[in-house]
Design a protein around this motif. Structure first.
Motif, PDB file in Angstrom:
ATOM      1  N   THR A 207       0.832  -1.197   0.000  1.00 38.44           N
ATOM      2  CA  THR A 207       0.000   0.000   0.000  1.00 38.44           C
ATOM      3  C   THR A 207       0.870   1.252   0.000  1.00 38.44           C
ATOM      4  OG1 THR A 207      -0.160  -0.070   2.422  1.00 38.44           O
ATOM      5  CG2 THR A 207      -1.965  -1.067   1.169  1.00 38.44           C
ATOM      6  N   ARG A 209       0.524   5.786  -0.100  1.00 35.13           N
ATOM      7  CA  ARG A 209      -0.353   6.944   0.059  1.00 35.13           C
ATOM      8  C   ARG A 209      -0.676   7.585  -1.288  1.00 35.13           C
ATOM      9  NH1 ARG A 209      -1.189   8.117   5.207  1.00 35.13           N
ATOM     10  NH2 ARG A 209       0.307   7.370   6.774  1.00 35.13           N
ATOM     11  N   ASP A 210       0.274   7.506  -2.231  1.00 37.42           N
ATOM     12  CA  ASP A 210       0.040   8.055  -3.555  1.00 37.42           C
ATOM     13  C   ASP A 210       0.880   7.293  -4.568  1.00 37.42           C
ATOM     14  OD1 ASP A 210       2.740   9.328  -3.659  1.00 37.42           O
ATOM     15  OD2 ASP A 210       1.885  10.657  -2.135  1.00 37.42           O
ATOM     16  N   TYR A 247      -5.587   5.634 -11.480  1.00 39.43           N
ATOM     17  CA  TYR A 247      -5.133   4.861 -10.327  1.00 39.43           C
ATOM     18  C   TYR A 247      -5.965   5.199  -9.088  1.00 39.43           C
ATOM     19  CZ  TYR A 247      -1.609   1.783  -8.245  1.00 39.43           C
ATOM     20  OH  TYR A 247      -0.964   0.702  -7.658  1.00 39.43           O
ATOM     21  N   GLU A 248      -6.432   6.430  -8.995  1.00 44.02           N
ATOM     22  CA  GLU A 248      -7.229   6.856  -7.837  1.00 44.02           C
ATOM     23  C   GLU A 248      -8.489   6.011  -7.673  1.00 44.02           C
ATOM     24  OE1 GLU A 248      -7.091   9.025  -5.257  1.00 44.02           O
ATOM     25  OE2 GLU A 248      -4.958   9.220  -5.737  1.00 44.02           O
ATOM     26  N   TYR A 250      -8.706   2.993  -7.579  1.00 42.97           N
ATOM     27  CA  TYR A 250      -8.387   1.819  -6.754  1.00 42.97           C
ATOM     28  C   TYR A 250      -8.218   2.180  -5.280  1.00 42.97           C
ATOM     29  CZ  TYR A 250      -7.362  -0.528 -11.191  1.00 42.97           C
ATOM     30  OH  TYR A 250      -7.449  -1.075 -12.443  1.00 42.97           O
ATOM     31  N   ARG A 251      -8.306   3.448  -4.933  1.00 41.64           N
ATOM     32  CA  ARG A 251      -8.058   3.843  -3.545  1.00 41.64           C
ATOM     33  C   ARG A 251      -9.023   3.134  -2.616  1.00 41.64           C
ATOM     34  NH1 ARG A 251      -4.771   7.447  -1.259  1.00 41.64           N
ATOM     35  NH2 ARG A 251      -4.264   8.450  -3.253  1.00 41.64           N
ATOM     36  N   ARG A 252      -8.501   2.589  -1.517  1.00 40.57           N
ATOM     37  CA  ARG A 252      -9.282   1.771  -0.597  1.00 40.57           C
ATOM     38  C   ARG A 252      -9.960   2.636   0.460  1.00 40.57           C
ATOM     39  NH1 ARG A 252      -5.128  -2.899   1.206  1.00 40.57           N
ATOM     40  NH2 ARG A 252      -4.877  -1.360   2.846  1.00 40.57           N
ATOM     41  N   GLY A 255      -7.939   4.769   2.720  1.00 43.03           N
ATOM     42  CA  GLY A 255      -7.250   5.910   2.146  1.00 43.03           C
ATOM     43  C   GLY A 255      -5.953   5.585   1.437  1.00 43.03           C
ATOM     44  N   LEU A 256      -5.597   4.317   1.338  1.00 43.77           N
ATOM     45  CA  LEU A 256      -4.344   3.916   0.713  1.00 43.77           C
ATOM     46  C   LEU A 256      -4.567   3.312  -0.668  1.00 43.77           C
ATOM     47  CD1 LEU A 256      -2.640   2.268   3.815  1.00 43.77           C
ATOM     48  CD2 LEU A 256      -2.227   4.571   2.889  1.00 43.77           C
ATOM     49  N   LEU A 257      -3.556   3.423  -1.514  1.00 43.54           N
ATOM     50  CA  LEU A 257      -3.602   2.833  -2.842  1.00 43.54           C
ATOM     51  C   LEU A 257      -2.967   1.441  -2.817  1.00 43.54           C
ATOM     52  CD1 LEU A 257      -2.511   5.831  -5.109  1.00 43.54           C
ATOM     53  CD2 LEU A 257      -4.823   4.912  -4.817  1.00 43.54           C
TER      54      LEU A 257
END
Length: 299
Positions: A207, A209-210, A247-248, A250-252, A255-257
């Protein structure tokens, strides 16, 4: 398989070597996957009754796992092989007190080692850079002593799946390196007559953050895009924006990718002394217990 120079997924060998050379100084800060999978691979050695005199670590990186091999097998001669001289130098500096790591610059397709000279070939997350798996495994078969052991890990095609899809939404170039399918790896093992090959997979999720943090870590590892089909110029801001926005998706909820990692494990035995020799008990191979580590999830 990465066999043809016309294949857009073929790794550019010179570019890869330069990337590894530059990454020697930054590798350790980003190599948490390499250390974790290397540790799991080392645990599998506990299932094999082996007292090796000679070991080669193919793709030793900066030597974190190679140093563990030196500690585990205190009487063995250990060789660390890498593409880049700076990586080999870093690995040699990591050798435990009063132990010597014999560093070699070379490629898995053409091992600079004598025939039937190694009891154990260990390779952690390196085979994904091979151009031709048949040549690699033929070299492993040549170098292994009769009854020696090959133990390796590599990455499967679902690795970096989210990043690959995000780039596909931005343009038609290849931005992510390709990875061998487990079945192709198994077929190559069989063709090169390594004995009793066994393979399995597990899926992990990193995971971030960006997405920029992921790209930064890939570059720090020397694992940026080295495919023949990579874009030759700078990627425009517009395409970068599309990639990030895709890609955003897929953000969980936390708050993590997520970053998918498909890990392929394999082992085989070296050539037997005669076809009639049957091994009474081979090593068991199984997925290890779930990992508990910050920034990781096991699927």
């Amino acid at each position: 398989m990465h066999e043809s120079s016309n294949d857009p997924f073929t790794p550019d060998r010179h570019r890869l070597r330069r990337a590894f050379e530059r990454a020697a100084a930054s590798y350790d800060q980003a190599a948490f996957l390499q250390r974790e999978i290397g540790g799991r691979l080392l645990e599998r050695l506990d299932l094999i009754k082996l007292k090796p005199e000679s070991i080669v670590d193919v793709g030793c990186g900066t030597g974190a796992i190679t140093a563990a091999l030196l500690k585990k097998y205190r009487k063995a001669r250990v060789i660390g092989l890498e593409l880049a001289p700076a990586m080999v130098a870093a690995a040699r500096r990591r050798a435990p007190w009063l132990r010597t790591l014999h560093g070699v610059v070379g490629e898995a397709e053409a091992l600079p080692l004598a025939t039937a000279s190694c009891d154990l070939i260990f390779s952690n997350l390196a085979l994904q850079w091979a151009l031709d798996l048949d040549r690699v495994f033929a070299e492993f078969q040549r170098v292994l002593k009769p009854g020696g052991v090959l133990l390796f890990s590599t990455l499967g095609p679902d690795t970096l799946l989210e990043l690959r899809r995000a780039w596909a939404a931005a343009d038609s170039h290849h931005h992510v390196n390709a990875f061998f399918d487990m079945h192709d790896i198994g077929d190559a093992l069989m063709r090169t007559r390594l004995a009793e090959p066994v393979m399995d997979t597990e899926r992990l999720t990193l995971t971030y953050r960006d997405v920029d943090g992921l790209i930064s870590d890939l570059r720090a590892l020397g694992a940026g895009n080295v495919t023949a089909g990579r874009p030759r110029g700078l990627t425009s801001r517009g395409r970068m924006r599309v990639m990030r926005e895709t890609y955003e998706r897929y953000r969980r909820p936390d708050g993590l990718l997520p970053v998918a990692c498909e890990v392929v494990y394999g082992h085989a035995w070296g050539p037997l002394t005669s076809p009639s020799c049957a091994r009474t008990a081979g090593p068991a191979v199984f997925p290890l217990s779930q990992l508990r580590h910050r920034g990781w999830k096991e699927d």
